[in-house]
Design a protein around this motif. Sequence first.
Motif, PDB file in Angstrom:
ATOM      1  N   ASN A  95       0.828  -1.209   0.000  1.00  0.00           N
ATOM      2  CA  ASN A  95       0.000   0.000   0.000  1.00  0.00           C
ATOM      3  C   ASN A  95       0.864   1.261   0.000  1.00  0.00           C
ATOM      4  N   ARG A  96       2.015   1.239   0.702  1.00  0.00           N
ATOM      5  CA  ARG A  96       2.920   2.394   0.670  1.00  0.00           C
ATOM      6  C   ARG A  96       3.492   2.609  -0.728  1.00  0.00           C
ATOM      7  N   ALA A  97       3.669   1.507  -1.460  1.00  0.00           N
ATOM      8  CA  ALA A  97       4.269   1.603  -2.793  1.00  0.00           C
ATOM      9  C   ALA A  97       3.287   2.059  -3.860  1.00  0.00           C
ATOM     10  N   LEU A  98       1.987   1.923  -3.606  1.00  0.00           N
ATOM     11  CA  LEU A  98       0.978   2.195  -4.630  1.00  0.00           C
ATOM     12  C   LEU A  98       1.096   3.589  -5.265  1.00  0.00           C
ATOM     13  N   PRO A  99       1.170   4.675  -4.482  1.00  0.00           N
ATOM     14  CA  PRO A  99       1.205   5.996  -5.145  1.00  0.00           C
ATOM     15  C   PRO A  99       2.431   6.192  -6.022  1.00  0.00           C
ATOM     16  N   TYR A 100       3.547   5.582  -5.676  1.00  0.00           N
ATOM     17  CA  TYR A 100       4.756   5.724  -6.485  1.00  0.00           C
ATOM     18  C   TYR A 100       4.602   4.962  -7.807  1.00  0.00           C
ATOM     19  N   ALA A 101       4.051   3.755  -7.744  1.00  0.00           N
ATOM     20  CA  ALA A 101       3.820   2.994  -8.972  1.00  0.00           C
ATOM     21  C   ALA A 101       2.784   3.675  -9.853  1.00  0.00           C
ATOM     22  N   GLN A 102       1.752   4.253  -9.240  1.00  0.00           N
ATOM     23  CA  GLN A 102       0.720   4.947 -10.016  1.00  0.00           C
ATOM     24  C   GLN A 102       1.274   6.177 -10.726  1.00  0.00           C
ATOM     25  N   SER A 103       2.316   6.768 -10.160  1.00  0.00           N
ATOM     26  CA  SER A 103       2.888   7.989 -10.758  1.00  0.00           C
ATOM     27  C   SER A 103       4.033   7.687 -11.715  1.00  0.00           C
ATOM     28  N   GLY A 104       4.287   6.408 -12.000  1.00  0.00           N
ATOM     29  CA  GLY A 104       5.256   6.065 -13.034  1.00  0.00           C
ATOM     30  C   GLY A 104       6.552   5.464 -12.571  1.00  0.00           C
ATOM     31  N   GLY A 124      13.415  -9.241  -4.987  1.00  0.00           N
ATOM     32  CA  GLY A 124      12.893  -9.706  -6.269  1.00  0.00           C
ATOM     33  C   GLY A 124      11.398  -9.518  -6.421  1.00  0.00           C
ATOM     34  N   MET A 125      10.785  -8.666  -5.600  1.00  0.00           N
ATOM     35  CA  MET A 125       9.363  -8.322  -5.717  1.00  0.00           C
ATOM     36  C   MET A 125       9.240  -6.893  -6.235  1.00  0.00           C
ATOM     37  N   PHE A 126       8.210  -6.642  -7.058  1.00  0.00           N
ATOM     38  CA  PHE A 126       8.085  -5.347  -7.724  1.00  0.00           C
ATOM     39  C   PHE A 126       6.621  -4.930  -7.817  1.00  0.00           C
ATOM     40  N   LEU A 127       6.413  -3.616  -7.922  1.00  0.00           N
ATOM     41  CA  LEU A 127       5.094  -3.059  -8.212  1.00  0.00           C
ATOM     42  C   LEU A 127       5.286  -1.956  -9.241  1.00  0.00           C
TER      43      LEU A 127
END
Length: 469
Positions: free
Chosen positions: A128-137, A195-198
């Motif tokens: 959930n912490r990673a979501l906004p960063y992945a959404q922004s590219g 080795g995990m990514f979003l």
Amino acid sequence: MTILPIVMAGGSGSRLWPLSRGAYPKQFLRLCSEQTMLQETLLRLSDLPCQPPLVICNEDHRFMVAEQLRELGQLAGNIILEPMGRNTAPAIALAALEATAQGEDPLLLVLAADHVIRNQSAFSAAVNRALPYAQSGSLVTFGIVANAPETGYGYIRRGEALGEGAFRVASFVEKPDLATATAYLESGEYDWNSGMFLMRASDYLGELGRFAPEILNACRTAIGQPCHDMDFIRIGRDAFAACPSDSIDYAVMERTERAVVVPMDAGWCDVGSWSSLWEISDKDTQGNVGRGDVMLHESDRNYVYADGGLVSLVGVNDLVVIQTKDAVLVAHRDRVQEVKQVVDRLKRTGRSEYHEHRELYRPWGKLDTIDKGERYQVKHITVKPGEKLSLQMHHHRAEHWVVVAGTARVTLGEEVRLLSENESVYIPVGTIHSLENPGKIPLDLIEVRSGSYLKEDDIIRFEDRYGRG
């Protein structure tokens, strides 16, 4: 926005031999609970807004993957088959291309099927912490908060802080020696590379096309006209064979300027050896871990797995003892990494134990070779309810089937008959035949093969519901 989980279920898992083998690697084993490692990976997503997953596996493992997804109610034509391994960058590219084929552009949560995570809430919080960063590219990787100077993991050095719990990636570093790993730990700037990514599918494909266009082009060709076969998505074998083999780290993450690391402290372990499995398992008062029929006397800090009968230890410490139906491993816990040398030697000398178990799984059930000689084999066959073996014929062997539980529908030439418990049938050499379980419970029978040639390749299939030629 929902997340599309991408679960990579390839790999041979030779470091956990003799339980994990090429034909049945560790991600399909029940090592830590009543669920397999693949199933635990999928169940771990229950707290996140996820779509049904895409699972990528080797073609040889397709029926095991399908059965394990079916058990969870998550089988929906969502298994991508790799004809051969080409590392993680092409595997993720196939998933991203499949995910965007219908005009959508989901966030991909890329996971390995063979990791243990003991704190599910911490895992979900990191995603959930990673979501906004992945959404922004950004291409987000998860760094495991290091608690020891591990020399068996790669590391990620944190760069500029971007907000609470996220940093730019300063660099990826290879597996260090002990002194370097100790310095990494003391600095507080380094995490283990999980080795995990979003990341958004289009963002990954864009960066892959920028830094490794030959991989992207080969994958586009391979999946350009996918063949949907039952629950599987097949890709072009020749095109994928021509694809370079490379990891996502080398192909993209070490070269992109959009890499972000989110630290995760969730009780993570990649179960890379028997000693690491001992470390994360519940232990008795003497520090022992016992699975199966195990009896210990004045023995401490051992890991014992019994699969074929009673295993007893007396007066020994710090051992790993693994018993399967056809092999036994005894090793000191400090030297279990050397099991790979045993597997390599088995492979060089042509021993089948490096690759497959005595008990073999098939799409219709399983078979176990319980005795054999020069001109005979005795097998215990289990057929799942509603399943059927192919209509087939053998040139060199005859078979005699004895039903011990359940009901069998047997095709023998032009004749079809039902057999109940304690009934039997004889199949002469050259006779077309088939076996089916029409009942509601598993069908168990004993098969006695006899003849001049008894290997599995003496088979001519005329009909097969599982698409085997």
